[in-house]
Design a protein around this motif. Structure first.
Motif, short mmCIF file in Angstrom:
data_model
loop_
_atom_site.label_atom_id
_atom_site.label_comp_id
_atom_site.label_asym_id
_atom_site.label_seq_id
_atom_site.Cartn_x
_atom_site.Cartn_y
_atom_site.Cartn_z
N LYS A 75 6.46 33.11 -36.14
CA LYS A 75 6.50 32.13 -37.23
C LYS A 75 6.20 32.80 -38.57
CE LYS A 75 4.99 27.49 -38.51
NZ LYS A 75 4.71 27.80 -39.92
N SER A 76 5.25 33.73 -38.57
CA SER A 76 4.91 34.41 -39.83
C SER A 76 5.88 35.53 -40.16
CB SER A 76 3.49 34.98 -39.74
OG SER A 76 3.46 36.09 -38.86
N ASN A 77 6.69 35.91 -39.17
CA ASN A 77 7.62 37.03 -39.30
C ASN A 77 6.89 38.32 -39.65
OD1 ASN A 77 10.25 38.07 -39.11
ND2 ASN A 77 10.54 37.96 -41.33
N SER A 78 5.67 38.43 -39.13
CA SER A 78 4.88 39.63 -39.41
C SER A 78 3.70 39.68 -38.45
CB SER A 78 4.37 39.60 -40.86
OG SER A 78 3.61 40.74 -41.16
N GLY A 79 3.33 40.87 -38.01
CA GLY A 79 2.17 40.99 -37.14
C GLY A 79 2.39 41.99 -36.03
N HIS A 80 1.42 42.03 -35.12
CA HIS A 80 1.39 43.03 -34.05
C HIS A 80 1.26 42.33 -32.70
CE1 HIS A 80 0.13 45.14 -37.69
NE2 HIS A 80 0.49 46.28 -37.11
N PRO A 81 2.37 42.01 -32.04
CA PRO A 81 2.29 41.28 -30.77
C PRO A 81 1.96 42.14 -29.56
CG PRO A 81 4.58 41.68 -31.33
CD PRO A 81 3.77 42.19 -32.50
N GLY A 82 2.20 43.44 -29.65
CA GLY A 82 2.05 44.29 -28.47
C GLY A 82 0.66 44.30 -27.90
N LEU A 83 -0.35 44.46 -28.75
CA LEU A 83 -1.73 44.50 -28.24
C LEU A 83 -2.15 43.18 -27.62
CD1 LEU A 83 -4.81 46.21 -29.75
CD2 LEU A 83 -4.95 43.81 -29.10
N PRO A 84 -1.96 42.03 -28.27
CA PRO A 84 -2.35 40.78 -27.61
C PRO A 84 -1.65 40.56 -26.27
CG PRO A 84 -1.94 40.40 -29.94
CD PRO A 84 -1.49 41.80 -29.65
N GLY A 305 5.40 41.88 -20.39
CA GLY A 305 6.24 40.71 -20.17
C GLY A 305 7.54 40.75 -20.93
N SER A 306 7.61 41.55 -21.98
CA SER A 306 8.84 41.65 -22.76
C SER A 306 9.82 42.57 -22.04
CB SER A 306 8.53 42.20 -24.15
OG SER A 306 9.72 42.52 -24.85
N PRO A 307 11.01 42.06 -21.64
CA PRO A 307 11.93 42.88 -20.84
C PRO A 307 12.48 44.09 -21.57
CG PRO A 307 12.48 40.54 -20.67
CD PRO A 307 11.49 40.68 -21.79
N ASN A 308 12.64 43.99 -22.89
CA ASN A 308 13.35 45.04 -23.61
C ASN A 308 12.50 45.80 -24.63
OD1 ASN A 308 15.99 44.31 -22.44
ND2 ASN A 308 15.69 42.41 -23.60
N LYS A 309 11.28 45.33 -24.89
CA LYS A 309 10.47 45.98 -25.93
C LYS A 309 9.12 46.49 -25.44
CE LYS A 309 12.50 43.68 -29.95
NZ LYS A 309 12.24 42.96 -31.21
N SER A 310 8.71 46.10 -24.23
CA SER A 310 7.42 46.58 -23.75
C SER A 310 7.44 48.10 -23.60
CB SER A 310 7.06 45.93 -22.40
OG SER A 310 7.99 46.34 -21.41
N ASN A 311 6.25 48.69 -23.68
CA ASN A 311 6.10 50.14 -23.56
C ASN A 311 6.89 50.90 -24.63
OD1 ASN A 311 4.86 52.38 -22.25
ND2 ASN A 311 6.81 52.85 -21.26
N SER A 312 6.98 50.29 -25.82
CA SER A 312 7.66 50.97 -26.92
C SER A 312 6.96 50.63 -28.23
CB SER A 312 9.13 50.56 -27.00
OG SER A 312 9.25 49.27 -27.57
N HIS A 313 7.18 51.48 -29.23
CA HIS A 313 6.58 51.19 -30.53
C HIS A 313 7.25 49.99 -31.20
CE1 HIS A 313 10.00 53.78 -31.67
NE2 HIS A 313 9.96 53.15 -32.83
N ASP A 314 8.40 49.56 -30.68
CA ASP A 314 9.08 48.40 -31.25
C ASP A 314 8.24 47.13 -31.17
OD1 ASP A 314 11.34 49.92 -31.80
OD2 ASP A 314 12.24 49.51 -29.84
N VAL A 315 7.37 47.05 -30.17
CA VAL A 315 6.56 45.85 -29.99
C VAL A 315 5.18 46.00 -30.62
CG1 VAL A 315 5.40 46.43 -27.80
CG2 VAL A 315 6.08 44.05 -28.25
N ALA A 318 5.85 44.52 -34.95
CA ALA A 318 6.93 43.67 -35.43
C ALA A 318 7.11 42.48 -34.49
CB ALA A 318 8.23 44.46 -35.52
N PRO A 319 7.53 41.33 -35.01
CA PRO A 319 7.73 40.15 -34.16
C PRO A 319 8.76 40.45 -33.06
CG PRO A 319 7.86 39.58 -36.49
CD PRO A 319 7.85 41.07 -36.43
N LEU A 320 8.62 39.72 -31.95
CA LEU A 320 9.61 39.88 -30.87
C LEU A 320 10.98 39.37 -31.30
CD1 LEU A 320 7.84 38.86 -27.52
CD2 LEU A 320 8.15 41.13 -28.50
N GLY A 321 10.99 38.31 -32.09
CA GLY A 321 12.25 37.69 -32.45
C GLY A 321 12.67 36.65 -31.43
#
Length: 450
Positions: A75-84, A305-315, A318-321
């Protein structure tokens, strides 16, 4: 790093013993401890799987933490989802099962403290605070993440959000603050506790990441914590092997556990932080039973849980989208709408009732302490409330223009020592410079382990 396919994600999850979380398998926790003799810490309340709630509800709690973070960051289009997403299991165990805290009174003195040293992952803490019952973080506040005048800023701020212990963001700073909090607990416990009345008795928990351990200040603080024997400091190291630039093996390949063992910490490793809640619980119990500060390395999958972004710096930052969020909901079989909290989760996660009971029991003990030890009570209460003695200023010396001039640091030392005798809880010192900058407190000794 290229995005991973769903099949690759499934294989990677398997390597982490990670079918979906509601199929968690028990994992062995390897505990590394030094051979020197240890004595148990007095307070060691066991952390155990709840007997009054289903494992499915517990897993829903963990996934609620994940998706509140995902939804707020989207929603904010900003943040760090990977750690949570990766730390949700340990966050759940810490806030719901291990910590003694009263969400309705975030200033209760004998609460356990929590410091998110990896402050960029603050949606983990905001989600936990909301779910456990802190009035300062409502569902609407989660929706207002990272917005102007929000009480949920992009890093934890203790002067903005009630219930945040310390402001964190610069990596390594938070764990150093946690050392300070644990030091204060040990100092006050040694000063005011009585054989028949332990009035100061709380733990400090922290979560730090690879970035925190890369920073030199964290090592300095950790060394001091071991020297002081801060046995009520429990630090979780989120070992996800990802930094902003990519995998940590491009710059950070040291054995962190070996370093902390060399400092003199009690060290354990939970090898599957994605699903092994019992392993996390067991590690906390072992940490509480040891008199040294504890490092619990928890190996996690960033963006779990993210099929395409887990275990990468992409998550990482940046938001998952929309598309990846939809895929993650499907992957974790999460059927709830954005920001929706299942009723069973809302009821079970709320710590208000047990927190109020814990504070009430402590208040009763503190009242008994007041009756038995009125002078100590007055001093401790002054420290807790911050109320200075009425005549504290009378302790300050007076000077006139006729007095011989001296270096300002000499005047500083004179004032510090005058206040040290007048103000309960006044403490000072300097990092190996006290004789030079005149910060020695002449009426006190050094704070040491015993």
């Amino acid at each position: 790093m290229a995005a991973m396919s769903a099949a690759s994600m499934a294989a990677l999850n398997t390597s982490f013993a990670g079918q979906r979380l509601n199929k968690a398998a028990a994992r062995k926790v390897s505990a590394k401890v030094t051979t020197r003799a240890v004595k148990p810490v007095t307070r060691a309340q066991a952390v155990a799987a709840p007997a009054d709630v289903s494992s499915e509800t517990v897993m829903d709690c963990v996934n609620t933490i994940r998706f509140l973070a995902i939804d707020a960051i989207n929603k904010s289009n900003s943040g760090h989802p990977g750690l949570p997403m990766g730390c949700a299991p340990m966050g759940y165990v810490i806030y719901r099962e291990a910590m003694t805290h009263n969400p309705k009174n975030y200033q209760w003195f004998n609460r356990d403290r929590f410091v998110l040293s990896a402050g960029h992952g603050c949606m983990l803490q905001y989600s936990l605070m909301h779910l456990t019952g802190y009035p300062s973080v409502s569902n609407d506040d989660l929706k207002n993440f990272r917005q102007w005048d929000s009480v949920t800023p992009g890093h934890p701020e203790n002067f903005i959000t009630n219930g945040i212990e310390v402001t964190t963001g610069p990596l390594g700073m938070g764990i150093c603050n946690a050392v300070g909090l644990a030091m204060a607990e040990k100092h006050l416990a040694g000063r005011f506790n009585k054989p028949d009345c332990e009035i100061v008795d709380h733990y400090t928990y922290a979560i730090m990441g690879d970035g925190c351990n890369m920073e030199g200040m964290s090592g300095e603080g950790a060394s001091l914590a071991a020297h002081w024997g801060l046995g009520k400091l429990i630090a979780f190291y989120d070992d996800n092997s990802i930094s902003i630039d990519g995998h940590t093996d491009i710059s950070f390949t040291e054995d962190v556990c070996a370093r902390y063992e060399a400092y003199g910490w009690h060290v354990q490793h939970v090898q599957d932080g994605n699903t092994d809640l019992d392993g996390i619980r067991d590690a906390i119990n072992k940490a509480k039973a040891d008199p040294r500060p504890s490092l619990i390395k928890v190996t996690t999958l960033i963006g779990y849980g993210s099929p395409n972004k887990s275990n990468s710096h992409d998550v990482h930052g940046a938001p998952l989208g929309a598309d990846e969020t939809k895929a993650t909901r499907e992957n974790l079989d999460w059927k709830y709408e954005p920001f929706e909290v299942p009723e069973a989760v809302s009821k079970y996660m709320d710590c208000s009732e047990k927190g109020e009971a814990a504070e009430a029991a402590w208040n009763k003990k503190f009242a008994e302490y007041k009756e038995k030890y009125p002078e100590d009570y007055a001093e401790l209460n002054s420290i807790i409330t911050g109320e200075l003695p009425a005549d504290w200023a009378d302790a300050l010396p007076e000077f006139t223009p006729e007095d011989a001039g001296v270096a300002t640091r000499i005047h500083s030392q004179t004032m510090l020592n005058a206040l040290g005798s007048a103000i309960p809880g006044f403490i000072g010192g300097s990092a190996d410079l006290a004789p030079s900058n005149m910060t020695l407190m002449k009426q006190f000794g050094d704070f040491q382990k015993d």
